[in-house]
Enzyme design. Sequence first.
Site, PDB file in Angstrom:
ATOM      1  N   SER A   1      -5.437  -5.376   3.247  1.00 33.88           N
ATOM      2  CA  SER A   1      -4.746  -6.276   4.172  1.00 33.88           C
ATOM      3  C   SER A   1      -5.667  -6.659   5.332  1.00 33.88           C
ATOM      4  CB  SER A   1      -3.436  -5.620   4.627  1.00 33.88           C
ATOM      5  OG  SER A   1      -2.615  -6.544   5.303  1.00 33.88           O
TER       6      SER A   1
ATOM      7  N   HIS B   1      -2.130 -10.810   1.011  1.00 36.75           N
ATOM      8  CA  HIS B   1      -0.699 -11.068   0.744  1.00 36.75           C
ATOM      9  C   HIS B   1      -0.529 -12.546   0.348  1.00 36.75           C
ATOM     10  CE1 HIS B   1       0.172  -7.230   2.803  1.00 36.75           C
ATOM     11  NE2 HIS B   1      -0.644  -7.651   3.762  1.00 36.75           N
TER      12      HIS B   1
ATOM     13  N   GLU C   1      -1.023  -9.139  -3.543  1.00 35.30           N
ATOM     14  CA  GLU C   1      -0.800  -7.716  -3.291  1.00 35.30           C
ATOM     15  C   GLU C   1      -1.080  -6.899  -4.552  1.00 35.30           C
ATOM     16  OE1 GLU C   1       3.091  -7.223  -1.593  1.00 35.30           O
ATOM     17  OE2 GLU C   1       2.585  -8.427   0.178  1.00 35.30           O
TER      18      GLU C   1
END
Length: 277
Positions: free
Chosen positions: A130, A172, A199
Amino acid sequence: MSMVKGTLIALGGGDDDCLIKLIKAEICSLGARIEVIASATPEASEAIRSGNAYKKAFEELGCANAHFMCIDEDNLVDTPANLERIKKAEVVFFTGGDQVRLANFLNGTELLRILRHRYHTDNIIISGTSAGAAIMSDRMIYDGYGHYSLIKGEMKTTTGCSFIRSVYIDTHFVERGRFGRLAHAVAHDPEYVGIGLSEETGIIIKEGDQVEVFGPGVVTIIDASEIRFSNTREVEENEPIAVENLKMHLLVHGYRYCLREHLFQAVPQEQSGAAVA
């Protein structure tokens, strides 16, 4: 161009068991020193919890030399102890959270200078999920939502940590509808390649050039090197952008993208299996 010796491993967020297992598979020895940095997490107590959870996750796979490096408002980056630890680390892992916060802590520090130098000269693994993935390039996207991100002024970028250059890594990607902002970013900076990570899916970048996929999902590559027209620099704020001939590739495990050559190709079978041991 000198060969980069280090490896970047970036995950698009979500369940990161596959990332932890891949890092273990890539390191030469279970005694390799791993440093976990959780500074992207705003709450100090949450950062400590997260950092220690990742330390434990590595230990459960047999990596006994994993450590949590505490860097926040109350713990300076460039302490002698931290610099010594980063000189010895064989893996550095950045957790998720706020990528602007993480980059602000690291940019301009001696610790980051050492880490960048080691990425080019040593067999070090720099990894993250992330926010920890988004900071890896010299530029990163930090704002832009859905279809609004195709409006001039709605997509925002800032300085990343510059292990690699001329790519935007967005995370994401499918789940949060980030195609628009990545397309806008590369249309505005066509020398950059956009890499959108779903993801539970990520990339390994070897030699600073070869992008391979791990995990079950799809990595989106957006290439603006052959665009014939873009109004992103001329159009007024709050107006939509127009771009001609933006190219897109969908990359899955078993295929790779060569950044310098802008080339999509299959990974030779004997290499492909080793990528996700």
